[in-house]
Design a protein around this motif. Structure first.
Motif, mmCIF file in Angstrom:
data_model
loop_
_atom_site.group_PDB
_atom_site.id
_atom_site.type_symbol
_atom_site.label_atom_id
_atom_site.label_comp_id
_atom_site.label_asym_id
_atom_site.label_seq_id
_atom_site.Cartn_x
_atom_site.Cartn_y
_atom_site.Cartn_z
ATOM 1 N N LYS A 8 -6.605 -27.991 11.856
ATOM 2 C CA LYS A 8 -8.202 -27.337 12.047
ATOM 3 C C LYS A 8 -9.628 -27.013 10.901
ATOM 4 C CE LYS A 8 -6.565 -27.415 16.528
ATOM 5 N NZ LYS A 8 -6.435 -28.040 16.973
ATOM 6 N N LYS B 237 -11.536 -24.610 9.236
ATOM 7 C CA LYS B 237 -11.696 -23.442 9.549
ATOM 8 C C LYS B 237 -12.601 -22.686 10.418
ATOM 9 C CE LYS B 237 -12.446 -20.623 5.365
ATOM 10 N NZ LYS B 237 -13.097 -19.704 3.685
ATOM 11 N N CYS C 88 -15.037 -24.358 13.213
ATOM 12 C CA CYS C 88 -14.886 -24.528 14.576
ATOM 13 C C CYS C 88 -13.897 -25.001 15.039
ATOM 14 C CB CYS C 88 -16.126 -25.473 14.453
ATOM 15 S SG CYS C 88 -15.392 -27.046 13.835
ATOM 16 N N ARG C 89 -13.027 -24.502 14.598
ATOM 17 C CA ARG C 89 -11.520 -25.129 14.619
ATOM 18 C C ARG C 89 -11.425 -26.687 15.453
ATOM 19 N NH1 ARG C 89 -8.767 -22.519 12.121
ATOM 20 N NH2 ARG C 89 -7.220 -22.704 13.424
#
Lengths: 69, 313
Positions: B2, B4, B6-7
């Motif tokens: 994912k 870092k 905004c996922r």
């Protein structure tokens, strides 16, 4: 899967289902020295490539300039 | 994996930062890195006219795209080196890049200013990369001066800097080490300030940035660079990096922090002016005029040697 190597413009056919990290190991390539691209997407080391995939491995290392002043 | 920030699903992993990013967040990350580097190292401001040396490769074109996007006053300088199809393709890519974005580009044909790289190398028995580097630096300085640019920017990345540092350390080139830093202030009225805004970004990061931004750069390597020493250093450094993520960054960063200031302080000799071209020089002639003198001497000698036809008649 088909693998195209750039800038050499060479193509390889590989069998099996591989993580990108393992594909690079198999081709004796270091992470961070090539981009592995499928379609228009850059793949991270944990992605799986397999079957009908067409993957481009593009070298990122350039060089050859003389020592600077 | 994912992103870092905004996922979202990540498209790139940076082991040395222990971070992964999606495409938009990575583009943002690179642009901010460059902006921060320019500010922290006091490279230039919005009032400066910046001449960017563009080869047609990923680094210089990406640098130009970033600086123009950040609102700096940029002009590209492309030197056509005369190295066969490789040079023609580099020129085509550079011109297409500039024209698609409406950027100002100056293209200069080395053959019109001096001799093309293969001739310079052949007549002086130097490796082509040495002759090429000398010619490029000379004309970049000269054109920046003649056209009134206060800053000359190049697209050297972290890998370039680490390889150069390794080469300089391997041979303990103290005079080169004294000048290896990302900002070289002008030491002569005809020198612009020289800056390397990409020195904190890796080659992989720049290639990914160019790919994400759809920058069409030249993929082929210069045919003269096969087996170049710099590539050997890069390979060694990449092997270390694979085992110790961050090795390249700390090698360059700690040199700049701990050793470079001491070496720079000892290097106080300002250049004088070349007797022939007036550009900065540490001897009677600058390095490029020395090279040209060698070429001229060889050419003159060759013209004095009787050709087989002349001997027969």
């Amino acid at each position: 899967m088909k693998v195209r190597l750039l800038p050499e413009r060479r193509e390889l056919v590989l069998d099996g289902r591989l993580r990108v990290a393992d594909l690079l190991r198999r081709l004796d390539m270091l992470p961070g020295t090539v981009m592995v691209i499928r379609g228009d997407v850059l793949l991270t080391e944990d992605e799986i490539v397999e079957g009908d995939d067409f993957v481009e491995i593009r070298r990122v290392i350039s060089g050859g300039s003389a020592r600077d002043r | 994996m994912k992103c870092k920030r905004c996922r979202a699903k990540a498209e790139i992993k940076l082991r040395h930062h222990n971070a992964a990013f999606c495409r938009p967040c990575f583009v943002f990350f690179v642009q901010r890195q460059v902006e921060r580097t320019i500010a922290q190292d006091k490279m230039f401001g919005k009032d400066d006219r910046v001449l960017i040396a563009v080869s047609g490769g990923k680094d210089s074109l990406a640098l130009w795209e970033i600086l123009a996007g950040l609102g700096y006053a940029t002009t590209g300088l492309h030197l056509a080196l005369g190295i066969g199809e490789y040079s023609s393709e580099s020129t085509r890519k550079t011109q297409a890049f500039a024209s698609a974005r409406g950027l100002e580009l100056v293209t200069v044909d080395l053959a019109e200013l001096a001799e093309p790289v293969p001739t310079l190398a052949r007549f002086t028995n130097r490796p082509p990369c040495a002759a090429c580097g000398l010619a490029k630096r000379h004309f970049m300085d000269k054109i920046a001066d003649e056209r009134g640019f206060s800053v000359l920017a190049t697209g050297h990345n972290l890998d370039d800097e680490a390889a150069r540092l390794m080469g300089n350390v391997m041979h303990w080139q103290m005079d080169y080490l004294a000048k290896q830093r990302p900002v070289l202030e002008s030491t002569h009225e005809r020198f612009a300030r020289k800056v390397r805004p990409l020195y904190r970004l890796t080659e992989y990061e720049m290639a990914a940035y160019a790919f994400f931004r759809g920058i069409d750069y030249i993929l082929d390597e210069c045919p003269n660079s096969v087996g170049a020493t710099q590539l050997i250093y890069k390979d060694a450094l990449n092997r270390m990096e694979a085992e110790m993520p961050g090795a390249k960054m700390s090698f360059v960063r700690d040199f700049l922090r701990n050793a470079q200031p001491l070496l720079a302080a000892a290097d106080t000799r300002p250049p004088s002016s070349c007797e022939r071209c007036g550009m900065p020089s540490f001897g009677a002639l600058c390095a490029f005029c020395n090279l040209r003198r060698e070429v001229e001497a060889k050419q003159a000698k060759r013209s004095l040697v009787p050709s087989p036809t002349r001997v027969l008649t």
